[in-house]
Design a protein around this motif. Structure first.
Motif, mmCIF file in Angstrom:
data_model
loop_
_atom_site.group_PDB
_atom_site.id
_atom_site.type_symbol
_atom_site.label_atom_id
_atom_site.label_comp_id
_atom_site.label_asym_id
_atom_site.label_seq_id
_atom_site.Cartn_x
_atom_site.Cartn_y
_atom_site.Cartn_z
ATOM 1 N N ALA A 116 28.211 19.232 -3.849
ATOM 2 C CA ALA A 116 27.026 20.014 -3.498
ATOM 3 C C ALA A 116 26.882 21.225 -4.409
ATOM 4 O O ALA A 116 25.772 21.590 -4.818
ATOM 5 C CB ALA A 116 27.100 20.460 -2.040
ATOM 6 N N TYR A 117 27.986 21.861 -4.744
ATOM 7 C CA TYR A 117 27.950 23.037 -5.616
ATOM 8 C C TYR A 117 27.409 22.681 -6.997
ATOM 9 O O TYR A 117 26.751 23.496 -7.654
ATOM 10 C CB TYR A 117 29.358 23.626 -5.746
ATOM 11 C CG TYR A 117 29.423 24.874 -6.593
ATOM 12 C CD1 TYR A 117 29.168 26.120 -6.041
ATOM 13 C CD2 TYR A 117 29.741 24.798 -7.948
ATOM 14 C CE1 TYR A 117 29.219 27.273 -6.817
ATOM 15 C CE2 TYR A 117 29.798 25.939 -8.733
ATOM 16 C CZ TYR A 117 29.540 27.170 -8.164
ATOM 17 O OH TYR A 117 29.589 28.309 -8.947
ATOM 18 N N SER A 118 27.640 21.437 -7.427
ATOM 19 C CA SER A 118 27.293 21.022 -8.789
ATOM 20 C C SER A 118 25.974 20.275 -8.883
ATOM 21 O O SER A 118 25.594 19.837 -9.978
ATOM 22 C CB SER A 118 28.414 20.128 -9.346
ATOM 23 O OG SER A 118 29.666 20.770 -9.280
ATOM 24 N N ALA A 157 29.318 33.850 6.815
ATOM 25 C CA ALA A 157 29.862 33.946 5.458
ATOM 26 C C ALA A 157 28.798 33.587 4.424
ATOM 27 O O ALA A 157 28.672 34.250 3.384
ATOM 28 C CB ALA A 157 31.076 33.024 5.311
ATOM 29 N N PHE A 158 28.027 32.545 4.718
ATOM 30 C CA PHE A 158 26.955 32.119 3.823
ATOM 31 C C PHE A 158 25.942 33.253 3.634
ATOM 32 O O PHE A 158 25.505 33.555 2.519
ATOM 33 C CB PHE A 158 26.279 30.877 4.409
ATOM 34 C CG PHE A 158 25.243 30.248 3.526
ATOM 35 C CD1 PHE A 158 25.598 29.265 2.623
ATOM 36 C CD2 PHE A 158 23.918 30.632 3.601
ATOM 37 C CE1 PHE A 158 24.637 28.669 1.810
ATOM 38 C CE2 PHE A 158 22.950 30.048 2.805
ATOM 39 C CZ PHE A 158 23.323 29.066 1.897
ATOM 40 N N THR A 159 25.569 33.902 4.757
ATOM 41 C CA THR A 159 24.599 35.003 4.696
ATOM 42 C C THR A 159 25.137 36.179 3.893
ATOM 43 O O THR A 159 24.428 36.757 3.060
ATOM 44 C CB THR A 159 24.238 35.467 6.123
ATOM 45 O OG1 THR A 159 23.657 34.378 6.840
ATOM 46 C CG2 THR A 159 23.254 36.618 6.090
ATOM 47 N N LEU A 160 26.392 36.551 4.134
ATOM 48 C CA LEU A 160 26.976 37.691 3.428
ATOM 49 C C LEU A 160 27.057 37.434 1.926
ATOM 50 O O LEU A 160 26.798 38.331 1.116
ATOM 51 C CB LEU A 160 28.369 37.991 3.993
ATOM 52 C CG LEU A 160 28.405 38.530 5.430
ATOM 53 C CD1 LEU A 160 29.844 38.682 5.906
ATOM 54 C CD2 LEU A 160 27.658 39.858 5.529
ATOM 55 N N VAL A 161 27.411 36.200 1.557
ATOM 56 C CA VAL A 161 27.483 35.872 0.131
ATOM 57 C C VAL A 161 26.104 35.945 -0.504
ATOM 58 O O VAL A 161 25.925 36.483 -1.604
ATOM 59 C CB VAL A 161 28.116 34.477 -0.081
ATOM 60 C CG1 VAL A 161 27.964 34.033 -1.539
ATOM 61 C CG2 VAL A 161 29.580 34.503 0.308
ATOM 62 N N PHE A 162 25.072 35.422 0.192
ATOM 63 C CA PHE A 162 23.726 35.487 -0.366
ATOM 64 C C PHE A 162 23.241 36.929 -0.461
ATOM 65 O O PHE A 162 22.613 37.319 -1.459
ATOM 66 C CB PHE A 162 22.742 34.673 0.485
ATOM 67 C CG PHE A 162 21.329 34.764 -0.020
ATOM 68 C CD1 PHE A 162 20.925 34.006 -1.105
ATOM 69 C CD2 PHE A 162 20.413 35.622 0.567
ATOM 70 C CE1 PHE A 162 19.624 34.092 -1.593
ATOM 71 C CE2 PHE A 162 19.116 35.724 0.098
ATOM 72 C CZ PHE A 162 18.728 34.955 -1.000
ATOM 73 N N GLU A 163 23.518 37.731 0.573
ATOM 74 C CA GLU A 163 23.094 39.131 0.544
ATOM 75 C C GLU A 163 23.724 39.856 -0.651
ATOM 76 O O GLU A 163 23.108 40.729 -1.260
ATOM 77 C CB GLU A 163 23.497 39.828 1.848
ATOM 78 C CG GLU A 163 22.622 39.471 3.038
ATOM 79 C CD GLU A 163 21.285 40.195 3.022
ATOM 80 O OE1 GLU A 163 21.221 41.329 2.522
ATOM 81 O OE2 GLU A 163 20.295 39.619 3.498
ATOM 82 N N LEU A 168 26.932 29.871 -4.447
ATOM 83 C CA LEU A 168 28.182 30.525 -4.116
ATOM 84 C C LEU A 168 28.421 30.505 -2.606
ATOM 85 O O LEU A 168 29.564 30.385 -2.144
ATOM 86 C CB LEU A 168 28.181 31.966 -4.630
ATOM 87 C CG LEU A 168 28.203 32.131 -6.157
ATOM 88 C CD1 LEU A 168 28.151 33.611 -6.534
ATOM 89 C CD2 LEU A 168 29.452 31.481 -6.746
ATOM 90 N N GLY A 169 27.334 30.596 -1.835
ATOM 91 C CA GLY A 169 27.465 30.501 -0.387
ATOM 92 C C GLY A 169 28.002 29.148 0.040
ATOM 93 O O GLY A 169 28.859 29.048 0.928
ATOM 94 N N VAL A 170 27.511 28.073 -0.591
ATOM 95 C CA VAL A 170 28.011 26.730 -0.288
ATOM 96 C C VAL A 170 29.476 26.604 -0.686
ATOM 97 O O VAL A 170 30.291 26.004 0.030
ATOM 98 C CB VAL A 170 27.155 25.668 -1.008
ATOM 99 C CG1 VAL A 170 27.831 24.303 -0.959
ATOM 100 C CG2 VAL A 170 25.776 25.586 -0.364
#
Length: 465
Positions: free
Chosen positions: A353-355, A416-422, A429-431
């Motif tokens: 998914a990241y790639s 965690a996903f939200t914090l990484v996006f923020e 990077l969130g994924v």
């Protein structure tokens, strides 16, 4: 008499026994509520609320660039400034935190009431009503959408606590992998069927009524579906006398008291708690993938709504076969080993998914197919494994803790996903962060001595684990 022997319709059934009709009623609730997971959570809700938040910010994208600057546009939510792109995951995290506080209480009450079917119906119809109410979320009223999302998510999770607490009452330990897998497969089939109907409606009517109207109508249809098919479990499931005794006086206050006793008593079952901890970790990864896949596909990868729906359909129908297939594999090598294999595959899914390339539908759909093969089975077998670690009479209470990180109710992953996006404005990077939950969950589950844990809970372990 076998665990699945037919029981008399006169009087309540014995613990661990049920009729075919009652088990069919139990399967039908998964068929009913999966419309919320498949149509609302997995496809329409994330992109729709995000689009509403972007519109409310007043931002207009520069058509010369592929970067969606409006995702970073500020919006005011109850006096706090949020980026429009993080509104949906913030709402989801709030709903789940509230679930953490309420679901164990719901389970405790379910174990002390002689009217468990009625309790299932109350939560189901609150959730179905809130979901149908999504039809009225328009004209920039993203806050109404957030409130309805919170109500529907909590009601959904509460109803599932009650629903899952029926499983140990319906069949003996050796049959639970099969019954749980079939129920999960039935749910994916029902959710997939409604999604097919919504895809057909979107294809035929989008040009006439517009994408926004069709998204609202599709979400409302999930609420109607949920409410309609809940009639079958309410008719065919049967109440059993609570093994812990009927609550005296106010069932709510008694539920709080019983929860206190359960929390203290859980210390006597450390291996059950250890399994629950492992499940909470790796299922947070699974639920995060479910909850953010639509927004990741549309905002980061540039997938169209049709591509997204087709991918979810692939997942739904392959998950039907995957749940049955992994249930069959569990019968050959044991449920724990089968779940561990699925977690290895989940790690590979996150790497892929990241790639994924931007704008290419075929790799995205291929990854969805892989998710479908492991999604239903890993969840169904985790449920049946946990059901064997619960002391009799405390099914609702323990499943209340279990459901804290079950369908659509994870909180660490979305947070965690939200914090990484923020921090980075980067969904990829969130994924990538989600990989941590699968690796740690695999290691924790590997350490659980299942046979010893089942015996310690007072149950009989199946031949293969």
């Amino acid at each position: 008499m076998t665990a699945l022997a037919e029981t008399s319709e006169q009087g309540p059934p014995d613990y661990g026994q049920s009729t075919k009709r009652e088990r069919t009623g139990w399967y039908f609730y998964d068929w009913a509520n999966s419309a919320f997971s498949a149509t609302v959570v997995a496809v329409f809700l994330g992109p729709y609320l995000t689009a509403m938040a972007k519109d409310a910010s007043g931002c207009v994208n520069d058509e010369a660039t592929k970067v969606d600057e409006c995702l970073s546009a500020p919006i005011n939510v109850l006096g706090m400034d949020l980026k429009a792109g993080s509104f949906y995951t913030t709402v989801l995290a709030l709903a789940v935190i509230l679930n953490v506080l309420t679901l164990p209480i719901v389970g405790a009450i379910a174990d002390r009431t002689p009217h468990k079917r009625r309790m299932l119906g109350v939560f189901a119809y609150i959730g179905a009503g809130a979901t149908a109410g999504m039809f009225f979320v328009k004209d920039g009223n993203f806050m109404l959408g957030g409130v309805l999302t919170v109500i529907a998510t909590i009601a959904f999770a509460s109803s599932v606590v009650v629903y899952q607490s029926f499983l140990p009452q319906l069949c003996k330990e050796e049959d639970r992998d099969r019954v749980s897998s079939f129920g999960w497969a039935w749910g994916y089939l029902g959710g997939g069927l409604l999604l097919v109907l919504n895809l057909a409606a979107l294809t035929l009517l989008e040009d006439t009524y517009g994408t926004g109207f069709m998204a609202r109508a599709s979400m409302a249809s999930a609420g109607i579906w949920w409410g309609l098919f809940t009639l079958f479990p309410l008719k065919w499931l049967r109440d059993r006398p609570p093994l812990e005794g009927v609550a005296r006086g106010n069932v709510l206050t008694d539920g709080f008291k019983q929860l206190g006793h359960t929390v203290k008593g859980m210390r006597a079952y450390p291996l059950t708690l250890f399994f629950l901890g492992a499940y909470l970790v790796y299922n947070d990864g699974i639920q995060t993938v479910i909850n953010v896949s639509s927004i990741y596909g549309t905002e980061e990868l540039g997938m169209t709504t049709n591509t997204l729906i087709i991918t979810i359909l692939i997942i739904q129908f392959l998950a039907f076969g995957g749940a049955l297939g992994m249930g069959w594999l569990a019968g050959r090598i044991g449920a724990k080993k089968t779940v561990l294999i699925s977690l290895v595959i989940w790690c590979a899914i996150i790497f892929a998914a990241y790639s994924l390339p931007h704008g290419e539908a075929v790799p995205f759909m291929a990854l969805g197919a892989t998710i479908g093969l492991v999604l239903g089975g890993s969840q169904a077998l985790s449920r049946s494994l946990f059901s064997q670690l619960i002391p009799k009479g405390k099914e609702g209470e323990y499943f209340g803790f279990y459901e804290i990180s079950d369908k659509g109710t994870s909180w660490m992953g979305p947070l965690a996903f939200t914090l990484v996006f923020e921090a980075t404005r980067n969904y990829r990077l969130g994924v990538g962060v989600v990989l941590f939950f699968f690796v740690l969950g695999f290691l924790l589950l590997l350490l659980v001595p299942m046979r010893r844990a089942i015996i310690a809970a007072g149950n009989n372990p199946p031949a293969k684990l």
